[in-house]
Design a protein around this motif. Structure first.
Motif: not given
Length: 192
Positions: A140-141, A143-144
């Motif tokens: 997630q990190s 991707t962000e």
């Protein structure tokens, strides 16, 4: 070779799936307009030998330029080095974690950090199963931050006749994320 998007940085880590990085390099080797810059992790040296019977030296011959993982002053460690981006195939959870947390302790993670800070394409072919919550949060990190998480999940709609065909389809789809397209990819045309 100019300094533009004809360059691609390729990383190979020690996660299972060394075949993805090797096949990617072999496909790119046949494309005269793509210059490859390779980094192989220490753990990848072991995995390449175990899974494919290849040495790091043999794999290095597939790239235009190879760097030592500890070569922190290499050209690819700088944002001034122009490239279309970087793909890490396969990408271990250790490398994913370092990238997600900005821990640039070697050339692989530094080059990936450069891609993120320069807003260039970074594709991570993450290899682990099952995933724990830390893995998911690290994905997630990244991707962000603009990276692309690309697990090498085979496509069965194209009825691959072999493991090699599955690997090829997966690698060619990943290369399309950089605008690198060849005729070997099988496209979904719906069910007839």
């Amino acid at each position: 070779m100019n300094d533009g998007p004809g360059r691609l940085i390729v990383g190979i880590t020690g996660a299972s799936g060394a075949v993805y990085g090797v096949r990617l390099l072999r496909i790119l080797r046949n494309m005269n307009h793509i210059e490859t810059h390779l980094v192989i992790s220490d753990a990848a040296i072991l995995t390449l030998r175990h899974e494919m019977g290849l040495s790091a030296a043999e794999v290095s011959l597939l790239a235009d330029k190879t760097y030592n993982i500890s070569e922190m002053a290499a050209a690819i460690a700088s944002g001034s080095f122009q490239s279309a981006g970087m793909i890490i195939a396969p990408c271990s959870m250790k490398t994913l974690s370092a990238i997600a947390n900005g821990f640039c302790d070697n050339l692989m993670t530094r080059a990936a950090d450069v891609m993120l800070k320069e807003r260039r394409r970074l594709v991570l072919m993450v290899r682990e199963t099952p995933l724990n919550l830390v893995h998911i949060r690290n994905m997630q990190s990244v991707t962000e931050m603009g990276g692309i998480i690309y697990p090498p999940v085979p496509a069965f709609y194209c009825h691959p006749p072999s493991i090699e065909a599955m690997v090829d389809q997966t690698v060619r789809r990943a290369l399309e994320l950089f605008g690198i397209v060849d005729d070997g990819i099988i496209r979904w045309n719906g069910i007839m």
